[in-house]
Motif scaffolding. Structure first.
Motif, PDB file in Angstrom:
ATOM      1  N   LYS A 121     -60.910 -22.185 -10.824  1.00  0.00           N
ATOM      2  CA  LYS A 121     -61.826 -22.053 -11.963  1.00  0.00           C
ATOM      3  C   LYS A 121     -61.071 -21.510 -13.181  1.00  0.00           C
ATOM      4  CE  LYS A 121     -66.325 -20.201 -13.290  1.00  0.00           C
ATOM      5  NZ  LYS A 121     -67.369 -19.212 -13.031  1.00  0.00           N
ATOM      6  N   GLN A 122     -60.200 -20.524 -12.934  1.00  0.00           N
ATOM      7  CA  GLN A 122     -59.399 -19.969 -14.022  1.00  0.00           C
ATOM      8  C   GLN A 122     -58.417 -21.011 -14.554  1.00  0.00           C
ATOM      9  OE1 GLN A 122     -57.707 -16.419 -12.263  1.00  0.00           O
ATOM     10  NE2 GLN A 122     -59.464 -15.167 -12.848  1.00  0.00           N
ATOM     11  N   LEU A 123     -57.808 -21.771 -13.645  1.00  0.00           N
ATOM     12  CA  LEU A 123     -56.856 -22.820 -14.055  1.00  0.00           C
ATOM     13  C   LEU A 123     -57.554 -23.848 -14.954  1.00  0.00           C
ATOM     14  CD1 LEU A 123     -53.992 -24.069 -13.798  1.00  0.00           C
ATOM     15  CD2 LEU A 123     -54.842 -25.339 -11.811  1.00  0.00           C
ATOM     16  N   ASP A 124     -58.735 -24.277 -14.566  1.00  0.00           N
ATOM     17  CA  ASP A 124     -59.481 -25.251 -15.373  1.00  0.00           C
ATOM     18  C   ASP A 124     -59.818 -24.680 -16.749  1.00  0.00           C
ATOM     19  OD1 ASP A 124     -59.414 -27.078 -13.352  1.00  0.00           O
ATOM     20  OD2 ASP A 124     -61.444 -26.693 -12.617  1.00  0.00           O
ATOM     21  N   GLN A 125     -60.192 -23.395 -16.773  1.00  0.00           N
ATOM     22  CA  GLN A 125     -60.542 -22.763 -18.045  1.00  0.00           C
ATOM     23  C   GLN A 125     -59.344 -22.740 -18.995  1.00  0.00           C
ATOM     24  OE1 GLN A 125     -63.220 -19.438 -18.003  1.00  0.00           O
ATOM     25  NE2 GLN A 125     -61.951 -18.220 -19.383  1.00  0.00           N
ATOM     26  N   ILE A 126     -58.179 -22.381 -18.457  1.00  0.00           N
ATOM     27  CA  ILE A 126     -56.971 -22.315 -19.295  1.00  0.00           C
ATOM     28  C   ILE A 126     -56.511 -23.713 -19.695  1.00  0.00           C
ATOM     29  CG2 ILE A 126     -54.537 -21.628 -19.344  1.00  0.00           C
ATOM     30  CD1 ILE A 126     -56.525 -19.268 -19.568  1.00  0.00           C
ATOM     31  N   ARG A 127     -56.607 -24.657 -18.780  1.00  0.00           N
ATOM     32  CA  ARG A 127     -56.111 -26.013 -19.042  1.00  0.00           C
ATOM     33  C   ARG A 127     -56.972 -26.764 -20.072  1.00  0.00           C
ATOM     34  NH1 ARG A 127     -53.298 -29.354 -15.323  1.00  0.00           N
ATOM     35  NH2 ARG A 127     -54.222 -28.346 -13.511  1.00  0.00           N
ATOM     36  N   THR A 128     -58.302 -26.633 -19.952  1.00  0.00           N
ATOM     37  CA  THR A 128     -59.178 -27.512 -20.747  1.00  0.00           C
ATOM     38  C   THR A 128     -60.135 -26.762 -21.674  1.00  0.00           C
ATOM     39  OG1 THR A 128     -60.881 -27.564 -19.011  1.00  0.00           O
ATOM     40  CG2 THR A 128     -59.160 -29.237 -18.905  1.00  0.00           C
ATOM     41  N   GLY A 129     -60.203 -25.426 -21.561  1.00  0.00           N
ATOM     42  CA  GLY A 129     -61.174 -24.677 -22.352  1.00  0.00           C
ATOM     43  C   GLY A 129     -60.875 -24.695 -23.841  1.00  0.00           C
ATOM     44  N   GLU A 130     -61.939 -24.548 -24.637  1.00  0.00           N
ATOM     45  CA  GLU A 130     -61.781 -24.410 -26.088  1.00  0.00           C
ATOM     46  C   GLU A 130     -61.710 -22.933 -26.413  1.00  0.00           C
ATOM     47  OE1 GLU A 130     -64.744 -26.457 -28.375  1.00  0.00           O
ATOM     48  OE2 GLU A 130     -63.582 -28.307 -28.304  1.00  0.00           O
ATOM     49  N   GLY A 131     -60.651 -22.523 -27.104  1.00  0.00           N
ATOM     50  CA  GLY A 131     -60.487 -21.114 -27.434  1.00  0.00           C
ATOM     51  C   GLY A 131     -59.021 -20.761 -27.509  1.00  0.00           C
ATOM     52  N   PHE A 132     -58.723 -19.467 -27.349  1.00  0.00           N
ATOM     53  CA  PHE A 132     -57.335 -19.024 -27.470  1.00  0.00           C
ATOM     54  C   PHE A 132     -57.060 -17.890 -26.480  1.00  0.00           C
ATOM     55  CE2 PHE A 132     -59.689 -16.346 -30.442  1.00  0.00           C
ATOM     56  CZ  PHE A 132     -59.105 -15.095 -30.326  1.00  0.00           C
ATOM     57  N   ILE A 133     -55.790 -17.496 -26.402  1.00  0.00           N
ATOM     58  CA  ILE A 133     -55.349 -16.405 -25.532  1.00  0.00           C
ATOM     59  C   ILE A 133     -55.096 -15.179 -26.406  1.00  0.00           C
ATOM     60  CG2 ILE A 133     -53.647 -15.672 -23.803  1.00  0.00           C
ATOM     61  CD1 ILE A 133     -54.863 -18.224 -22.828  1.00  0.00           C
ATOM     62  N   ALA A 134     -55.721 -14.071 -26.053  1.00  0.00           N
ATOM     63  CA  ALA A 134     -55.501 -12.820 -26.785  1.00  0.00           C
ATOM     64  C   ALA A 134     -54.292 -12.106 -26.184  1.00  0.00           C
ATOM     65  CB  ALA A 134     -56.740 -11.933 -26.681  1.00  0.00           C
ATOM     66  N   ALA A 135     -53.353 -11.692 -27.032  1.00  0.00           N
ATOM     67  CA  ALA A 135     -52.170 -10.973 -26.541  1.00  0.00           C
ATOM     68  C   ALA A 135     -52.354  -9.474 -26.809  1.00  0.00           C
ATOM     69  CB  ALA A 135     -50.916 -11.496 -27.230  1.00  0.00           C
ATOM     70  N   LEU A 136     -52.629  -8.735 -25.724  1.00  0.00           N
ATOM     71  CA  LEU A 136     -52.844  -7.283 -25.824  1.00  0.00           C
ATOM     72  C   LEU A 136     -51.716  -6.566 -25.083  1.00  0.00           C
ATOM     73  CD1 LEU A 136     -56.661  -7.253 -24.903  1.00  0.00           C
ATOM     74  CD2 LEU A 136     -55.652  -7.291 -27.196  1.00  0.00           C
ATOM     75  N   ASP A 137     -50.492  -7.025 -25.311  1.00  0.00           N
ATOM     76  CA  ASP A 137     -49.402  -6.612 -24.427  1.00  0.00           C
ATOM     77  C   ASP A 137     -48.247  -5.907 -25.120  1.00  0.00           C
ATOM     78  OD1 ASP A 137     -48.755  -8.979 -25.764  1.00  0.00           O
ATOM     79  OD2 ASP A 137     -47.455  -9.684 -24.177  1.00  0.00           O
ATOM     80  N   GLN A 138     -48.477  -5.332 -26.314  1.00  0.00           N
ATOM     81  CA  GLN A 138     -47.382  -4.539 -26.892  1.00  0.00           C
ATOM     82  C   GLN A 138     -47.062  -3.428 -25.896  1.00  0.00           C
ATOM     83  OE1 GLN A 138     -50.414  -4.707 -28.429  1.00  0.00           O
ATOM     84  NE2 GLN A 138     -50.195  -5.190 -30.574  1.00  0.00           N
TER      85      GLN A 138
END
Length: 295
Positions: free
Chosen positions: A4-21
């Protein structure tokens, strides 16, 4: 791997938030948020404050799965909790946002026009913990400053060697060979980089999945053909030092490329803002980055 997560990342509309400083960049991230260094006296207090900042972002109603597909965490954040739940579980179960983990230990000194990854001595243990904490994928960043064929080859080889190790744990590695946006030969570096990426992708086993995190290219839609490579789950773009407005404008011209912004995501957010002010600004930011990502 969670399909389910793979499908969301592969085909979802949106972006990835980088909270990793992390590490050396944490004081700078806190300073941008309005927290001076005199507010903490040791590393533990510093990380508690940065976790409070990230918790505020994650818990904000503006930080939602309608716009945000995934979030990249720093190791210290992965090990902490939000409302009694480990951060990754809170992200997925409460927010529907896929958790990633930054695994690199920073950059080596400049050589051959590039900065390779520093050694990651405890990587195996970290990956085991990531799996236990329900992390979906990882991220590691190298930097390319010059169009040096040997240096760029080394960067990509190192990224993929470690990426294969990560994939063996069932995690999806985000390969991040950042081309410095101020490099005088940025376009030439991108051409060399793309050739090396295709070469390494072709050598992967059929079941290995990777993501790519790249600087927004000089030539619009330059990475379009990489998006169709069968091993590539998604290509995301870093803001790389561009202002939020400039990063969004450049991103919008690259169809299929989605954001994975850090500084541009938190731009303008402040410890001193009321929750209403904070949420309103974050909501506008998220909406703008989302719109640039889905064009």
């Amino acid at each position: 791997m969670n399909t389910k997560q793979l499908d969301q990342i592969r085909t979802g509309e949106g972006f990835i938030a980088a909270l990793d400083q992390s590490g050396g960049s944490t004081p700078k991230a806190l300073l941008q948020y309005g927290i001076q260094e005199d507010r903490y006296s040791n590393e533990e207090e510093m990380y508690t404050l940065v976790h409070e900042m990230r918790t505020r972002i994650i818990k904000s109603p503006a930080f939602d799965a309608k716009h945000i597909l995934g979030a990249i965490l720093f190791e210290n954040t992965m090990d902490r909790s939000i409302d009694g739940q480990l951060t990754a579980d809170y992200l997925w179960e409460k927010k529907g946002i896929v958790p990633f983990l930054k695994v690199d230990k920073g950059l080596a000194e400049l050589q051959d026009g590039v900065q390779l990854l520093k050694p990651i001595p405890d990587l195996e243990d970290l990956l085991k913990r990531a799996v236990e904490r329900n992390i979906f994928g990882t991220k590691m960043r190298s930097v390319i400053k010059e169009a040096n064929p040997e240096g760029i080859r080394q960067v990509v080889e190192q990224q993929f060697a470690i990426g294969k190790q990560i994939a063996a744990f069932g995690l999806v590695p985000i390969i991040e060979p950042e081309v410095d946006i101020d490099s005088p030969d940025k376009a030439a570096s991108e051409k060399l980089l793309k050739d090396e990426l295709f070469s390494q992708l072709a050598a992967l086993g059929p079941d290995v999945k990777v993501m790519l995190k790249l600087s927004i290219p000089t030539e619009d839609n330059f990475y379009r053909d990489l998006m169709d490579e069968p091993h590539v789950v998604r290509i995301v773009a870093l803001s790389g030092g561009y202002s939020q407005e400039e990063a969004n404008a450049k991103l919008a011209r690259n169809h299929g490329l989605i954001a994975s912004f850090s500084r541009a995501l938190s731009e303008g957010l402040s410890d001193g803002q009321s929750d209403a002010e904070f949420d309103a600004l974050l909501s506008r930011t998220v909406q703008d980055i989302y719109e640039a990502s889905i064009k």
